[in-house]
Write an enzyme that holds these catalytic residues in place. Structure first.
Site, short mmCIF file in Angstrom:
data_model
loop_
_atom_site.label_atom_id
_atom_site.label_comp_id
_atom_site.label_asym_id
_atom_site.label_seq_id
_atom_site.Cartn_x
_atom_site.Cartn_y
_atom_site.Cartn_z
N GLU A 1 0.86 -1.19 0.00
CA GLU A 1 0.00 0.00 0.00
C GLU A 1 0.89 1.23 0.00
OE1 GLU A 1 -2.28 3.08 0.16
OE2 GLU A 1 -3.26 1.12 -0.08
N GLN B 1 -13.48 3.93 8.71
CA GLN B 1 -12.41 3.01 8.36
C GLN B 1 -11.10 3.36 9.04
OE1 GLN B 1 -12.52 4.09 4.01
NE2 GLN B 1 -10.29 3.88 4.17
N TYR C 1 -29.03 15.92 4.22
CA TYR C 1 -28.63 16.91 3.22
C TYR C 1 -29.22 18.27 3.59
CZ TYR C 1 -27.23 13.08 0.14
OH TYR C 1 -26.61 11.98 -0.40
#
Length: 541
Positions: free
Chosen positions: A35, A117, A221
């Site tokens: 990575e 994440q 939103y």
């Protein structure tokens, strides 16, 4: 430098690449992951983990570690759906754009959870290393060259500029939307291309939680100021994430979004012009729909955004990629261990390409709905989230079925049909309580009932002489497990004399509703076909 050798080289260390390393390691397959980033993600991206994704982590032995990352109970946020407001200060008058059906104890032993994440990548990296993978950050792929026996890759250490060579039996390209692996393979993509451009603004605003009045939602939103600004709260803590759109065709670019302008954008969306806002990071990105024409080229496979890219509406991206990784990992393991073959590997494209196309279409439908560009005809194409999460179907040579239903078929019917995820039924053995889903992870499993002795004995005999891993599990009062509630056979669409063959990924490969003459012969033929071996078999024999 000496050439390194590894069974599987994984390019890309995001959620998909790290999951691939974990799932391969769970099957005893060593991998090298490279990575180019210096470490795991620092930003709380891809924050919604589906129930099916949590099932996969559970099967890999890290479900508890990932679940422990949840801050509070994130489930109510998912139940709050997708909202639209003028400003966040007007949250009490929010319009509900989507109210998705999610999971529940009747369909899964797991449930959705919110977690960025930046946290779960750390757990994935640790587990991958525990399973024997080498996770090498600060490294990037320079070239690929494959032949009949393997793939040769040149890898550069981005910190020192040193270039080394890796020889791998197989390569998995999980290196994102701009995949170098896909480019080197010359694989083209089809789809609508770029749909919009956005900037992710990560910011801290202690006052915002009070403004939102504890209203649960996945995404909200705000339309004040003439542009849609999405606010996510799934990762459960600062920094918040807002994503305003910008328009390159009007001369706009990410450079226009100074910290000062981003503060004003957040304040306008909040409805509080004096709200304290601290900008943490800004990341430009494209909302696009593109699917690679091929997910496999020889010994190289594409997964995640490298294979299928779609707008984030629905949160399908990382989840679908992790499901790619799981589908591919057990098939690579089977082939490397000698009981799978090229035919089985081909089913990765057959199964996941169809799913990738379906997910991309559903993301586009949701994108149009959320941005006010959907008429009733478009809205009618929207499939409920629970079907997308748990109800997608496979059709390939690894599935014995005469059915030909769409990948996403409404309503959700997990009733043991070949090509669908095996039904979840709670089982017990003494004080132990598990789900049927917990039975499927490292081998094929033949489920039989109290009156299915012939099938059970045939499976035991076949397992003793076959290279294909097979376990027989008998469910009933005198069996290996007893069903806690209800009738397991009815849940799987068979009688107590029937049998169901489930793959290592918990998808049903074949089922027989009742007795058959020569169960050993029938089961041998079935197992040969679904595992990729040559040899004819007739479904339902």
């Amino acid at each position: 430098m000496a050439e390194e050798s590894v069974p599987v080289l994984i390019v890309g260390g995001g959620p998909v690449g790290l999951s691939t390393a974990v799932f391969l390691g769970r099957h005893g397959i060593r991998s090298l992951l490279v990575e180019k980033r210096p470490d795991t993600s620092l930003l709380p991206r891809a924050p919604g983990l589906q129930a099916r994704t949590m099932e996969l982590f559970r099967a890999a032995g890290l479900g508890k570690e990932v679940r422990a990352l949840e801050i509070g109970d994130s489930h109510p946020f998912f139940e709050g759906g997708i909202l639209r407001v003028n400003t966040y200060s007007e949250i009490a008058d929010a319009e509900v754009l989507e109210a998705p059906s999610l999971d529940g104890p009747e369909v899964s032993p797991e449930r959705v959870m919110g977690c960025g994440q930046d946290r779960y990548e750390v757990v994935l990296a640790e587990k991958a290393r525990e399973f024997g993978a080498e996770v090498r950050f600060g490294s990037r792929l320079l070239s690929l060259d494959q032949d009949d026996d393997g793939v040769t890759a040149e890898i550069e250490d981005v910190r020192t500029g040193t270039v080394g060579t890796v020889r791998a039996r197989y390569v998995v390209g999980a290196d994102g939307a701009s995949s170098a692996v896909r480019r080197m393979l010359g694989v083209s993509r089809v789809g609508r291309g770029t749909v919009f451009n956005a900037l992710s603004i990560y910011f801290r605003a202690p006052e915002l939680e009070k403004i939102l009045q504890d209203r649960p939602f996945i995404l909200c939103y705000a339309t004040a100021g003439g542009t849609m600004i999405g606010l996510s709260r799934l990762h459960g803590r600062d920094p918040w994430l807002a994503a305003p759109l910008y328009h390159p065709d009007k001369g706009e670019s990410p450079a226009d979004f100074t910290d000062e302008r981003c503060v004003e954008i957040v304040r306008m969306a909040s409805g509080r012009p004096d709200m304290q806002v601290e900008i943490m990071a800004k990341v430009p990105w494209e909302g696009a729909q593109l699917v690679a024409e091929r997910f496999r080229v020889g010994r190289v496979f594409l997964a995640g955004d490298a294979a299928h890219l779609h707008p984030p509406a629905g949160g399908f991206g990382a989840n679908t990629g992790i499901h790619d990784a799981h589908n591919l990992a057990w098939k690579l393991a089977a082939t490397l261990k000698g009981w799978g073959n090229e035919k089985l590997l081909d089913t990765y494209h057959d199964e996941r390409h169809a799913v990738g196309n379906a997910m991309a279409e559903q993301a586009m439908v949701r994108n149009r709905v959320r941005h006010g560009h959907a008429d009733e005809q478009v809205r009618a194409k929207m499939v409920d989230d629970i079907i997308i999460t748990l109800g997608y179907r496979y059709r390939s040579s690894a599935i014995l079925s005469e059915e030909s239903k769409p990948v996403l078929t409404a309503p959700l019917r997990l009733v043991g049909e070949p090509g669908t995820r095996a039904p979840h039924v709670w089982l017990r053995r003494g004080e132990e309580r598990i789900s049927t889903i917990d039975l499927f992870y490292d081998s094929y499993v033949l489920l039989t009932g109290a009156q299915g002795a012939g099938w059970h004995e045939a499976a035991a005999a076949l397992a003793a002489r076959s290279e294909v891993p097979l376990r027989a599990v008998r469910i009933g009062p005198d069996g290996d497990y007893a069903a806690v509630d209800g009738d397991w056979a009815a849940a799987y669409g068979v009688s107590e004399r029937g049998a169901v063959l489930v793959r290592p990924d918990a998808f049903v490969a074949w089922r027989s509703s009742g007795d058959r003459s020569d169960p050993a012969g029938v089961l041998g033929d079935v197992l040969a076909q679904v595992a990729g071996a040559a040899g004819p078999v007739v479904a339902g024999r």
